[in-house]
Structures are given as structure tokens and as C-alpha cells.
Design a protein around this motif. Structure first.
Motif, PDB file in Angstrom:
ATOM      1  N   SER A   1       0.713  -1.299  -0.036  1.00 25.26           N
ATOM      2  CA  SER A   1      -0.140  -0.142   0.124  1.00 25.26           C
ATOM      3  C   SER A   1       1.007   1.170   0.035  1.00 25.26           C
ATOM      4  N   VAL A   2       1.975   1.386   0.831  1.00 23.56           N
ATOM      5  CA  VAL A   2       3.005   2.314   0.916  1.00 23.56           C
ATOM      6  C   VAL A   2       3.605   2.432  -0.470  1.00 23.56           C
ATOM      7  N   TRP A   3       4.042   1.306  -1.135  1.00 24.55           N
ATOM      8  CA  TRP A   3       4.568   1.637  -2.376  1.00 24.55           C
ATOM      9  C   TRP A   3       3.574   2.010  -3.634  1.00 24.55           C
ATOM     10  N   ARG A   4       2.206   1.630  -3.316  1.00 22.94           N
ATOM     11  CA  ARG A   4       1.397   2.090  -4.344  1.00 22.94           C
ATOM     12  C   ARG A   4       1.159   3.458  -4.359  1.00 22.94           C
ATOM     13  N   VAL A   5       0.977   4.047  -3.065  1.00 20.73           N
ATOM     14  CA  VAL A   5       0.556   5.339  -2.704  1.00 20.73           C
ATOM     15  C   VAL A   5       1.896   6.106  -3.570  1.00 20.73           C
ATOM     16  N   HIS A   6       3.197   5.953  -3.152  1.00 19.71           N
ATOM     17  CA  HIS A   6       4.249   6.541  -3.756  1.00 19.71           C
ATOM     18  C   HIS A   6       4.576   6.196  -5.586  1.00 19.71           C
ATOM     19  N   GLU A   7       4.124   5.039  -6.078  1.00 16.79           N
ATOM     20  CA  GLU A   7       4.370   4.688  -7.209  1.00 16.79           C
ATOM     21  C   GLU A   7       4.146   5.789  -8.268  1.00 16.79           C
ATOM     22  N   GLY A   8       3.134   6.752  -7.884  1.00 18.37           N
ATOM     23  CA  GLY A   8       2.622   7.612  -9.036  1.00 18.37           C
ATOM     24  C   GLY A   8       3.616   8.955  -8.925  1.00 18.37           C
ATOM     25  N   HIS A   9       4.311   8.798  -8.046  1.00 18.89           N
ATOM     26  CA  HIS A   9       5.394   9.984  -7.754  1.00 18.89           C
ATOM     27  C   HIS A   9       6.855   9.671  -8.212  1.00 18.89           C
ATOM     28  N   ALA A  10       6.996   9.164  -9.561  1.00 18.77           N
ATOM     29  CA  ALA A  10       8.179   8.475 -10.009  1.00 18.77           C
ATOM     30  C   ALA A  10       9.372   9.952 -10.087  1.00 18.77           C
ATOM     31  N   ASP A  11       8.976  11.223  -9.934  1.00 18.85           N
ATOM     32  CA  ASP A  11      10.103  11.996  -9.852  1.00 18.85           C
ATOM     33  C   ASP A  11      10.713  12.286  -8.570  1.00 18.85           C
ATOM     34  N   HIS A  12      10.077  11.469  -7.685  1.00 19.90           N
ATOM     35  CA  HIS A  12      10.643  11.652  -6.230  1.00 19.90           C
ATOM     36  C   HIS A  12      12.032  10.988  -6.205  1.00 19.90           C
ATOM     37  N   SER A  13      12.715  11.467  -5.607  1.00 17.17           N
ATOM     38  CA  SER A  13      14.257  11.057  -5.357  1.00 17.17           C
ATOM     39  C   SER A  13      14.404  10.157  -4.352  1.00 17.17           C
ATOM     40  N   HIS A  14      15.075   9.147  -4.355  1.00 16.75           N
ATOM     41  CA  HIS A  14      15.568   8.187  -3.337  1.00 16.75           C
ATOM     42  C   HIS A  14      16.688   7.741  -3.397  1.00 16.75           C
ATOM     43  N   ASP A  15      17.829   8.572  -3.543  1.00 19.00           N
ATOM     44  CA  ASP A  15      19.264   8.251  -3.555  1.00 19.00           C
ATOM     45  C   ASP A  15      19.589   7.529  -1.995  1.00 19.00           C
ATOM     46  N   ASP A  16      20.657   6.746  -2.517  1.00 19.26           N
ATOM     47  CA  ASP A  16      20.983   5.684  -1.240  1.00 19.26           C
ATOM     48  C   ASP A  16      21.400   6.357   0.048  1.00 19.26           C
ATOM     49  N   ASP A  17      22.114   7.451  -0.084  1.00 14.71           N
ATOM     50  CA  ASP A  17      22.548   8.002   1.071  1.00 14.71           C
ATOM     51  C   ASP A  17      21.494   8.787   2.011  1.00 14.71           C
ATOM     52  N   HIS A  18      20.607   9.330   1.291  1.00 10.60           N
ATOM     53  CA  HIS A  18      19.523   9.910   1.855  1.00 10.60           C
ATOM     54  C   HIS A  18      19.935  11.222   2.633  1.00 10.60           C
ATOM     55  N   SER A  19      21.167  11.741   2.586  1.00  7.83           N
ATOM     56  CA  SER A  19      21.702  13.037   2.889  1.00  7.83           C
ATOM     57  C   SER A  19      20.928  14.279   3.143  1.00  7.83           C
ATOM     58  N   GLY A  20      20.722  14.846   4.068  1.00  3.97           N
ATOM     59  CA  GLY A  20      19.910  15.781   4.076  1.00  3.97           C
ATOM     60  C   GLY A  20      18.547  15.659   4.126  1.00  3.97           C
ATOM     61  N   HIS A  21      18.452  14.263   4.350  1.00  2.00           N
ATOM     62  CA  HIS A  21      16.742  13.816   4.318  1.00  2.00           C
ATOM     63  C   HIS A  21      16.138  14.088   5.278  1.00  2.00           C
ATOM     64  N   ASN A  22      14.975  14.738   5.394  1.00  3.44           N
ATOM     65  CA  ASN A  22      14.211  14.876   6.661  1.00  3.44           C
ATOM     66  C   ASN A  22      12.836  14.428   6.559  1.00  3.44           C
ATOM     67  N   HIS A  23      12.193  13.724   5.666  1.00  5.48           N
ATOM     68  CA  HIS A  23      10.907  13.399   5.616  1.00  5.48           C
ATOM     69  C   HIS A  23      10.747  11.986   5.746  1.00  5.48           C
ATOM     70  N   ASP A  24      11.117  11.138   6.762  1.00 10.82           N
ATOM     71  CA  ASP A  24      10.565   9.882   7.084  1.00 10.82           C
ATOM     72  C   ASP A  24      10.920   9.060   5.807  1.00 10.82           C
ATOM     73  N   GLY A  25      12.068   9.156   5.350  1.00  5.67           N
ATOM     74  CA  GLY A  25      12.808   8.249   4.317  1.00  5.67           C
ATOM     75  C   GLY A  25      12.660   8.557   3.033  1.00  5.67           C
ATOM     76  N   HIS A  26      11.861   9.582   2.565  1.00  9.29           N
ATOM     77  CA  HIS A  26      11.655   9.898   1.133  1.00  9.29           C
ATOM     78  C   HIS A  26      11.748  11.478   0.819  1.00  9.29           C
ATOM     79  N   ASP A  27      12.575  11.631  -0.100  1.00  5.37           N
ATOM     80  CA  ASP A  27      12.853  12.887  -0.495  1.00  5.37           C
ATOM     81  C   ASP A  27      12.134  13.233  -1.534  1.00  5.37           C
ATOM     82  N   HIS A  28      10.992  14.007  -1.563  1.00  5.44           N
ATOM     83  CA  HIS A  28      10.277  14.100  -2.933  1.00  5.44           C
ATOM     84  C   HIS A  28      10.315  15.423  -3.868  1.00  5.44           C
ATOM     85  N   GLY A  29      11.366  16.030  -3.149  1.00  9.48           N
ATOM     86  CA  GLY A  29      11.838  17.154  -4.369  1.00  9.48           C
ATOM     87  C   GLY A  29      10.975  18.156  -4.439  1.00  9.48           C
ATOM     88  N   HIS A  30       9.902  18.424  -3.940  1.00  9.37           N
ATOM     89  CA  HIS A  30       8.861  19.247  -4.153  1.00  9.37           C
ATOM     90  C   HIS A  30       7.936  19.655  -3.172  1.00  9.37           C
TER      91      HIS A  30
END
Length: 479
Positions: free
Chosen positions: A199-228
Motif C-alpha cells: 500500500s505504501v509502495w502504491r501510494v508513492h508509485e505515482g510520484h516517479a519524480d521523487h528522489s530516493h538516493d541511497d545515502d539520503h543525506s539532508g533527508h528529513n521526511h521519513d525516508g522519502h525525498d520528494h523534491g517538491h
């Protein structure tokens, strides 16, 4: 001669002195009792949530952050880990169970957790209504979530990306359907919204432009950097500013400050026994991530005692395997990190404990001085009582009873104040930590406090009591 009545009358004859001594005793006892109530209930919640979890595996980062985010759900995760790098956990012979967690979204400040039903079983939680999630987009909510949001079985809601003040975007293209509510368990489950990982994958699947680089540096939103930053953004004429008053999402009323709206003609003020959740096509696991795994080592049985404990081989081999073969994975031990956290935050508690101890000692001196001065003032009364037939032992017991009464009444007042105070602040604590606290719980330590107060009163009265016991009748009356 009723020495109890005489003792009580003497105490009433010196109201200010007696009251001061009782207040000091009450203050010391009240603070000690309040410390016990807070530490026991906090400790119960903290240790109850890590029970049976030997290791947390997640992306590289602070071990303490891993525990706070994945066990207690009060911090942002260190990042995500590729599913392909973690499948081996389910097959490892040293692992009893590995519960996956997929984090990233929330609803009204409550975290949405993609996981397996074994997560509920791990905490021995029971259902109050409905059922556990099974299909995609089905959600089972904790008792505290239901209490605070008003969600009921059959209600729907949209998840929002992030947590608390960091919420940036409402996923208004995928509805979650409430299919169950758990009973209060005083664990972290009470404040979570549970669904399956897909379900979590499905919700985020439509947002292909979201960045998930491996080191997540500077990442502040529960593990997902949505870039916008989607705050206040309008999608297809819909305002996503998190306040949906007067707002209609495909005719769905979400039951929370959306007065006057309707979900396809259904009133969500009722408990729905059946929930019609759409069937979704299977979602590919290719390229997917999870946030963390809660790992329990394989248990071995001690032949002598019959007790089960974690396998020593699991303790060493799992961490060694991660260190040597998986550069994107890291781990944290909940027991160790919690002990470290308690050490870091224990300074204030220790200071308060010593302050309380000082107050208790002062109250003991107060009782002693009050009784000692009282004895000097009424030595003629004591001598007359001896002439009238009172024995030395009765006079001794009379003073002891006075000391015990002061300490006992002060202790009872202190206990009443501490429990009343706990009841008053329980709502604030509940709002701050999202756990239920109570002032109606009594602990064994408080019985020890009561016995200690009686002993304190006894010791404080010993010297004045011996003074009464050794009163010289002829010398006292001759003066």
C-alpha cells in the motif's frame, strides 16, 4: 488512660508546628511518589515497546535515530534500504522473525506504517472492532488514533508525506479504507495506522519524480525525498493545504472537519461492518525499498532452567554479515540504545531525587524539633501524669504515637497530592507522548514509602520519647 487520644489532642494544641511538619513530610513523599509514577509508566512504555526486538536493521545513520524512528516512531528514519538487499533476512537460520516497516507518510500527525500482521502479533494486540488489513489500501488503526481523529470502520482518508510539521504533500490519488481498530495495548501500536507494505509502495508509485538516493543525506521526511514542496499547492482544482473544509475529493467525506460532505451517499458516523475496498492489481517488487526490519534472534533453550534466550551465534553472525557484505545496511540494538538514552536523560531525574531526599531529611528534623520542643513545654504535664499512675512505657508510647501520626498523615497527604497531580498532567503527557498515563495506578514502591514514613516518624520521636520516659518527677514538680 487513652494515650492515642491524648497524643492527638497534644498535636491539635500546636496546630502551626504540627501542620508545618506534616507539609514537609507531604512534600517529600509527594515528590517521591510522583517520580515513581512517572518513571514506572514511562519505563513500562519504553521497555514494553522493545521487548522481543533484538536488532533493528535500516539504512546507515545514527543507531539511536534508528530506534526512535523504527521502534518508537518519534523521529525521521535514517533512510530506505533496497528490498533486494534485505530478502536474506527472512531466510536466515539465526532469525526467528524479521518484521518489515515501510515508513514515509502520516495522517493528522499519526504515522502510517506498511508492515505485516506479525507486527500486531508481536505486541499481542487485540482487535476492538473490524479486522486486520489484508488487501492493498486497507488500514487498521490504533485505539489512540481512533480516539483523537474520530476515524471509524468504513471511513476513508488520504495519507500525507512526512510527519508533524514536516508534512509537505497530500497523496490525494489513493484512499485508505479503515477496516479495523485495535484495543488499547499501551504500546506503540496505539498511535499507528497499519497497512501492508505494498500500500505504501502504491501510494508513492505515482510520484516517479521523487528522489530516493541511497545515502539520503539532508533527508528529513521519513525516508522519502520528494523534491517538491506541495504545501498549499492546487492539483486539479483541489486545495491540498491540509485543511479540507468545504473540500470534496471525488465525493468523499473524510469525517474530520468536513461537515456537510458525503462519501458516495454513506454517512460515516456509523460503524460499518463491511467495507468495500477496491481490488488493485498486484504491484511489482522490482526496485522497491523498505525502511527497516525489526529482528528477533532465534531462541535456544537452556537445558538446566528450560528458559529460552537469544542465540549467541545469532548475536555475532548477523552483525558480522551486515558489516562485511552489505554496505547500505546498518543496525542498532534497542536495549543498548535505550540504556544509553536513559543515561543521557537521567541527570534531571537524579537531581530531583536528591532534592526530594533533602526535603525528607528536613521533614524528619522538623518532626524531631517539634516533638522535642513540645516535650520541654509540657514536662510538668508528663510529671503529673506519672503521679496519677501513668507508667514510663505509656509516656514513651504517647510521644512515639505523636511522631508516627505526623509522618503518617503527612505521607497520606503526599500520596493524594502526587496521584491527583498525575491525573491533572496525564492529558498533557498523553498529548505530548501519545500514550495513556494514569494517576489511579498504585505501585509497590509507594507501600514502601508509607512504611518508610512511619519509620521516619518513629525515629524522629525516639529522643523526645526517651526524654519523657526518663522524666524525674520530684525534680520537675519541685521547680
Amino acid at each position: 488512660m487513652n494515650i492515642f487520644k491524648i497524643s492527638w489532642n497534644y498535636l491539635k494544641d500546636k496546630p502551626l508546628s504540627t501542620l508545618l511538619s506534616m507539609i514537609l513530610v507531604a512534600l517529600g513523599v509527594g515528590l517521591t511518589s510522583l517520580l515513581i509514577l512517572l518513571s514506572e509508566q514511562f519505563g513500562d512504555r519504553l521497555y514494553k515497546n522493545i521487548k522481543g526486538i533484538d536488532l533493528v536493521i535500516s539504512a546507515k545513520g545514527s543507531p539511536l535515530q534508528m530506534i526512535l524512528s523504527s521502534v518508537y516512531h518519534v523521529d525521521v528514519p535514517t533512510g530506505n534500504i533496497p528490498l533486494k538487499d534485505s530478502r536474506w533476512l527472512k531466510k536466515n537460520r539465526y532469525i526467528n522473525k524479521a518484521i518489515p516497516l515501510a515508513l514515509g507518510d502520516s495522517y493528522e500527525r499519526f504515522r502510517i506504517v506498511g508492515t505485516e500482521q506479525s507486527y500486531v502479533e508481536h505486541y499481542n494486540a487485540e482487535l476492538a472492532q473490524g479486522k486486520l488489513w489484508e488487501k492493498d489500501m486497507e488500514a487498521t488503526i490504533g485505539s489512540y488514533v481512533a480516539k483523537k481523529t474520530g476515524l471509524k470502520i468504513g471511513d476513508t482518508f488520504y495519507g500525507a508525506h512526512g510527519m508533524g510539521d514536516a508534512v509537505t504533500h497530500v497523496h490525494d490519488d489513493q484512499l485508505y479504507y479503515v477496516v479495523g481498530i485495535t484495543k488499547p495495548s499501551n504500546t506503540v501500536l496505539d498511535k499507528l495506522i497499519l497497512t501492508n507494505v505494498s500500500s505504501v509502495w502504491r501510494v508513492h508509485e505515482g510520484h516517479a519524480d521523487h528522489s530516493h538516493d541511497d545515502d539520503h543525506s539532508g533527508h528529513n521526511h521519513d525516508g522519502h525525498d520528494h523534491g517538491h514542496d506541495h504545501s498549499g499547492h492546487n492539483h486539479d482544482g483541489h486545495d491540498h493545504g491540509h485543511d479540507h473544509n468545504g473540500h470534496n475529493h471525488d465525493g468523499h467525506d473524510h469525517g474530520h472537519d468536513h461537515s456537510g460532505h458525503n462519501h458516495d451517499g454513506h454517512d460515516h458516523g456509523h460503524d460499518h461492518k463491511t467495507v468495500n475496498v477496491p481490488d488493485f492489481p498486484p504491484i511489482s517488487e522490482e526496485g522497491k525499498d523498505v525502511t527497516a526490519y525489526l529482528v528477533q534472534y532465534k531462541r535456544v533453550t537452556n537445558k538446566k532452567t528450560g528458559e529460552k534466550h537469544p542465540s549467541p551465534m545469532a548475536f555475532f553472525s548477523l552483525k558480522k554479515a551486515i558489516d562485511e557484505h552489505f554496505t547500505k545496511l546498518s543496525y542498532a540494538e534497542p536495549n543498548f540504545e535505550l540504556a544509553r538514552l536513559m543515561d543521557m536523560t537521567g541527570v534531571g531525574t537524579d537531581t530531583l531525587f536528591w532534592l526530594t531526599l533533602i526535603i525528607v531529611i528536613i521533614s524528619a528534623f522538623s518532626v524531631f524539633i517539634s516533638l522535642f520542643n513540645s516535650m520541654n513545654e509540657r514536662k510538668y504535664d508528663v510529671a503529673l501524669m506519672r503521679v496519677m499512675g501513668a507508667s514510663r512505657s505509656k509516656l514513651f508510647m504517647m510521644i512515639i504515637i505523636e511522631g508516627v501520626l505526623i509522618a503518617l498523615i503527612g505521607c497520606l497527604i503526599g500520596l493524594i497530592l502526587s496521584h491527583t497531580g498525575m491525573m491533572i498532567v496525564s492529558n498533557q503527557l498523553e498529548d505530548a507522548y501519545q500514550y495513556e498515563f494514569s494517576g489511579l495506578i498504585f505501585y509497590l514502591q509507594e507501600l514502601y514509602i508509607l512504611l518508610g514514613a512511619i519509620g521516619l516518624g518513629f525515629l524522629s520521636a525516639i529522643i523526645p520519647a526517651f526524654t519523657a520516659y526518663n522524666t524525674d518527677i520530684s525534680n520537675t514538680l519541685s521547680k
